[in-house]
Scaffold this motif. Structure first.
Motif, short mmCIF file in Angstrom:
data_model
loop_
_atom_site.label_atom_id
_atom_site.label_comp_id
_atom_site.label_asym_id
_atom_site.label_seq_id
_atom_site.Cartn_x
_atom_site.Cartn_y
_atom_site.Cartn_z
N PHE A 149 0.24 -0.90 0.04
CA PHE A 149 0.05 0.02 0.17
C PHE A 149 0.94 1.21 0.36
N PRO A 150 0.77 1.59 -1.22
CA PRO A 150 1.81 3.58 -0.68
C PRO A 150 1.75 4.51 -0.10
N PHE A 151 2.35 4.63 0.24
CA PHE A 151 2.87 5.49 1.65
C PHE A 151 2.32 7.18 0.99
N SER A 152 1.36 8.32 1.66
CA SER A 152 0.68 9.16 0.93
C SER A 152 1.65 9.95 1.45
N GLU A 153 2.00 10.94 0.21
CA GLU A 153 2.35 12.02 0.33
C GLU A 153 2.26 13.06 1.33
N ASP A 154 0.57 13.04 1.98
CA ASP A 154 0.37 14.13 2.51
C ASP A 154 0.31 13.27 4.29
N LEU A 155 1.28 12.16 4.75
CA LEU A 155 1.16 12.20 5.33
C LEU A 155 3.09 12.13 6.24
N PRO A 156 2.70 12.66 7.52
CA PRO A 156 3.94 12.94 7.88
C PRO A 156 5.12 11.84 7.38
N LYS A 157 6.57 11.94 7.54
CA LYS A 157 7.52 10.98 7.66
C LYS A 157 8.35 10.64 9.00
N ASN A 158 7.46 10.40 9.39
CA ASN A 158 7.32 9.42 11.11
C ASN A 158 6.62 8.51 11.67
N ARG A 159 7.01 8.27 12.78
CA ARG A 159 5.92 7.40 13.12
C ARG A 159 4.52 7.48 12.98
N LEU A 160 4.24 8.67 13.23
CA LEU A 160 2.92 9.36 13.54
C LEU A 160 1.69 8.72 11.70
N GLY A 161 2.97 9.40 10.84
CA GLY A 161 2.36 9.21 9.34
C GLY A 161 3.02 7.44 9.31
N LEU A 162 3.05 7.35 9.91
CA LEU A 162 3.54 5.14 9.97
C LEU A 162 1.95 4.47 9.97
N ALA A 163 1.56 5.16 11.35
CA ALA A 163 0.66 4.26 11.95
C ALA A 163 -0.70 4.85 11.43
N LYS A 164 -0.79 6.30 10.31
CA LYS A 164 -1.97 6.52 9.73
C LYS A 164 -2.05 5.75 9.18
N TRP A 165 -0.74 5.27 8.00
CA TRP A 165 -0.81 4.16 7.17
C TRP A 165 -1.48 3.00 7.56
N VAL A 166 -0.90 2.91 9.17
CA VAL A 166 -0.94 1.15 9.15
C VAL A 166 -2.83 0.88 9.29
N THR A 167 -3.46 2.32 9.81
CA THR A 167 -4.52 2.27 10.06
C THR A 167 -5.68 2.95 8.76
N ASP A 168 -4.91 3.54 7.27
CA ASP A 168 -5.59 3.30 6.65
C ASP A 168 -7.13 2.38 6.21
N THR A 169 -7.95 2.60 5.76
CA THR A 169 -9.07 1.61 5.95
C THR A 169 -8.99 0.96 4.23
N ASP A 170 -7.94 1.77 3.47
CA ASP A 170 -7.02 1.09 1.65
C ASP A 170 -5.85 0.03 2.30
N ASN A 171 -5.36 0.16 3.40
CA ASN A 171 -4.25 -0.47 3.93
C ASN A 171 -4.86 -2.26 3.47
N PRO A 172 -4.73 -3.65 2.83
CA PRO A 172 -5.33 -4.35 2.96
C PRO A 172 -5.24 -5.46 4.35
#
Length: 780
Positions: free
Chosen positions: A456-479
């Protein structure tokens, strides 16, 4: 002429048989596959990819260092390219198996040409060869790995026996059963179901009052109300936390050789509080992965990040700071992979993943999210730690009495000195490099935080830190995230997940037995706000969950592992649940919630035997607690990494050195010996016997009473007859050996209750027999 033709055809037939045997089509091992049904449409993920993964990826997969003949079969573009070592030849030609070198090598009977190579100890069976051929004939369609495709809600299957269905889950289960000409089992008895639900939700058996209340309602018994009552119990949070501690590799000591004390129990109190307050799973993960980076982060959100600091930490002199600091970051990265995403990320630390589409570069891009913590490889040695009651390596937070009475009121802190807890704090920005061959000192190219693009690609709108990672992990499109958690919760209830390898959703992991059901539940879970209690209730209200666990001969033969879910599963409870069960039914259980870890009974000398640090640390010898602390739930038992609680290790508890999401299940004589002889078990039997006789002084049949207390049901005539006979024999034995009876009753530190020693000892042994029954230690 006819005779000659007959001989000719006989010889021709014999020659054909010889050829067939030489080509491997009628090997004895293939007999079971010859008549296996072929699917109408061969699916890449569920039919072809497992074949390629098991047999081909080692030499023709993602690992460039191991790749041979320039052929890569895990990527569609590469699989159809001209073979570099065979110009004009192609591994796969769509629609033409006879032109596809992959298929031709697979069916070859030439030892020098056959694939997999004859010396690899691998080979395809008859059915697998037919699948490959049909797949190529149908166009050799590739697809993204099933677990990397976002889950969606499929339409409910059309089934015949709709009367059995209680909710959506049952449609998917019944569809599979009907495909295999099987029928589901009948609904189990209410008393069995109540016990099952209580154990699943609270980790404890229902008490007799609850059972009598529910059973008195007869046919009007409302299951969903009972589920709500169990979910509202504080014991629910403890039950769910017990499972999460394995994932979070929680322990009360640092590990390694000195293995000194650490105070991480306030983080455990946070987890209990989060589950009891039904914190949404996405928020539960965000706060643990990056609570300190949330805007205006509260104390409890910072405390949650202790999840990332639960890994072992060395306190040994002479270590190389950079080496161990890298170990800690590796641990956090691997825990995210295994515990939350269901990925074997660790396999890509030293080289590209051999099976999954994960490169070494992508591994260290994930690693870089966790590489900014202001920590050192060695913070403080064991001597310094011994001088502090509540010790934590920096960075840490301090919990005061004022905070424990206010914003952190869920922490069960005694009014003593302040408590220190390790947390996250990204105050030391570091550059991250690929480690050549996985060695921390051999730095390769520089990398920046990022996530695997195939997942699942990392969105450019997310910060490049653990908070961005956590948001990526819990995105409803994360499979992965929802699927992995739903599967683990299913495994908690049914003994194994819909994906058996709950720690591995990659190519080498198990395929889901009910893929559409897993996807439906995962999407439904997210659609309902990642509500964990909602998910549990949804599963428990299904007819699938409420089935009887009786395994008929037909079901044993057709589905010995119960993968089709034609019955409820029976499996032994964990060591923690067995101990808690005996504490609860004997009346010994101390229901205090949270607080520092305690030291119940343990065989003498275990810590001393494993102590490798001399007398430097605080954990060189085990000192049992006194009073009520002996009877706390097993969740609170002190966990020393180099010597985990023996009563739990015997029943397959992990060491907690690493993240674990699926405990192995063994059956050993040592387990039976522990149930027979452990002082906690004997004490529970003694206290139950004494309380039963004291409360029913005039009763002539105390055996029925203890049976009901332990198994939460009435004994049948045969059971009662056997147990009463045993009780009478024990009475006869102790009548002539009163001294032996009195000696037996000295088990445990719980206060003695004034009852007849002979009668009590006989009833104690009877209780011990019931505690050792398979039914007692089994969740079914």
């Amino acid at each position: 002429m006819k005779q000659k033709l007959s001989i000719f055809f006989i010889l021709l037939g014999l020659m054909a048989l010889v050829f067939a045997f030489q080509s491997g089509f009628f090997r004895a091992s293939d007999d079971e596959y010859v008549h296996q049904k072929m699917p109408e449409l061969v699916d890449y993920n569920f039919h072809i990819k497992p074949i390629l993964s098991d047999n081909c990826y080692t030499c023709h997969g993602p690992d460039a260092n191991k790749r041979k003949a320039g052929l890569r079969l895990d990527l569609e573009t590469n699989a159809f390219e001209e073979l570099p070592e065979n110009p004009g030849k192609y591994a796969i030609v769509k629609g033409k198996p006879n032109k596809s070198m992959l298929y031709q090598h697979v069916i070859s009977d030439d030892p020098k040409q056959v694939m997999p190579p004859s010396d690899s100890q691998l080979k395809l069976n008859f059915h697998e060869k037919k699948l490959l051929k049909k797949w190529i004939e149908q166009g050799a369609k590739f697809d993204k790995h099933w677990a990397y495709i976002p889950p969606r809600k499929a339409e409910l299957p059309k089934i015949e026996e709709t009367d059995w269905v209680q909710n959506e889950i049952d449609y998917f289960v019944l569809e599979k059963l009907e495909e295999h000409d099987l029928s589901p089992s009948k609904k189990t008895a209410n008393e069995t179901l109540i016990r099952r639900m209580s154990l699943d939700i609270t980790g404890l058996p229902p008490n007799m009052e609850q059972m009598e209340k529910y059973l008195s309602e007869g046919q009007d018994f409302v299951f969903d109300q009972a589920i709500d009552e169990f979910l509202a119990s504080p014991s629910y949070g403890e039950r769910m936390t017990q499972v999460w501690l394995d994932v979070a590799r929680y322990a009360d000591s640092h590990g390694y050789q000195d293995d000194s004390y650490r105070s991480m129990w306030p983080w455990r109190d946070w987890v209990i509080h989060a589950f009891n307050n039904n914190l949404a799973y996405d928020e539960f993960l965000i706060e643990q992965l990056a609570g300190d980076l949330l805007p205006n982060a509260s104390k409890d959100q910072i405390l949650a990040t202790g999840f990332n600091r639960n890994h072992p930490i060395t306190q040994e002199g002479g270590v190389i700071q950079e080496e161990y600091q890298s170990y800690y970051v590796v641990d956090r990265t691997n825990t995210l992979g295994k515990g939350i995403l269901g990925l074997t990320l660790e396999c890509a630390k030293c080289h590209d993943h051999k099976y999954d589409a994960l490169s070494q570069r992508e591994y260290f891009e994930m690693y870089s999210f966790f590489n900014n913590v202001a920590e050192k490889g060695l913070q403080m040695d064991a001597v310094q730690a011994a001088n502090q009651k509540y010790f934590a390596d920096a960075p840490f937070m301090v919990i005061t009495d004022e905070e424990a009475n206010g914003v952190l009121s869920f922490i069960n802190k005694k009014k003593e000195e302040d408590v220190k807890v390790m947390v996250m704090n990204d105050s030391m920005p570091r550059e991250t490099f690929v480690f050549n061959r996985g060695e921390y000192y051999d730095l390769g190219e520089k990398v920046l935080p990022d996530t695997p693009k195939d997942i699942f690609p990392f969105s450019e709108d997310l910060p490049k830190n653990r908070l961005g990672l956590a948001k990526w992990v819990t995105d409803t499109d994360n499979p992965l995230t929802a699927r992995v958690f739903v599967n683990r919760l299913w495994g908690m209830l049914f003994g194994k997940g819909l994906v058996v390898t709950s720690e591995d959703f990659g190519v080498q992991g198990s395929l889901p037995t009910h893929p559409q059901l897993l996807d439906w539940l995962s999407r439904d879970f997210m659609d309902h706000g990642w509500d964990i209690k909602y998910l549990l209730k949804k599963i428990m209200l299904s007819a699938t969950y409420q089935q009887s666990s009786i395994a008929t001969d037909e079901l044993k033969k057709a589905d010995p592992e119960n993968l089709l879910l034609a019955r409820a599963e029976r499996f032994r409870m964990s060591g923690e649940m067995i101990r808690d069960y005996m504490l609860a039914t004997s009346g010994l259980l101390n229901a205090e919630l949270g607080g520092p870890s305690v030291k119940p009974y343990q065989p003498a000398g275990l810590w001393e035997e494993t102590n490798a640090g001399g007398n430097r640390g605080t954990l060189t010898s085990y000192v049992e607690d006194e009073g009520e602390s002996l009877y706390r739930r097993s969740l609170y038992t002190f966990w020393k990494r180099t010597m985990p609680p023996a009563s739990m290790s015997i029943f397959d508890a992990p060491t907690r050195d690493l993240c674990e999401v699926r405990r192995q299940k063994t059956n050993t004589p040592l387990q039976a010996l522990a149930l027979q002889n452990d002082v906690q078990m004997l004490e529970a039997a003694r206290v139950l016997a004494q309380k039963t006789l004291a409360e029913n002084a005039g009763s002539k049949n105390p055996v029925t009473s203890i049976f009901q207390r332990i198994l939460i049901r009435e004994p049948n005539k045969e059971e009662l007859a056997v147990l009463e006979s045993y009780f009478e024999d024990a009475l006869d034995l102790f009548s002539n050996k009163k001294g032996d009876a009195e000696k037996l009753l000295t088990q445990g530190k719980y206060k003695q209750i004034d009852t007849d020693p002979v009668r009590t000892a006989a009833l104690m042994l009877t209780a011990q027999v019931i505690y050792n029954l398979d039914e007692t230690i089994t969740k079914e």
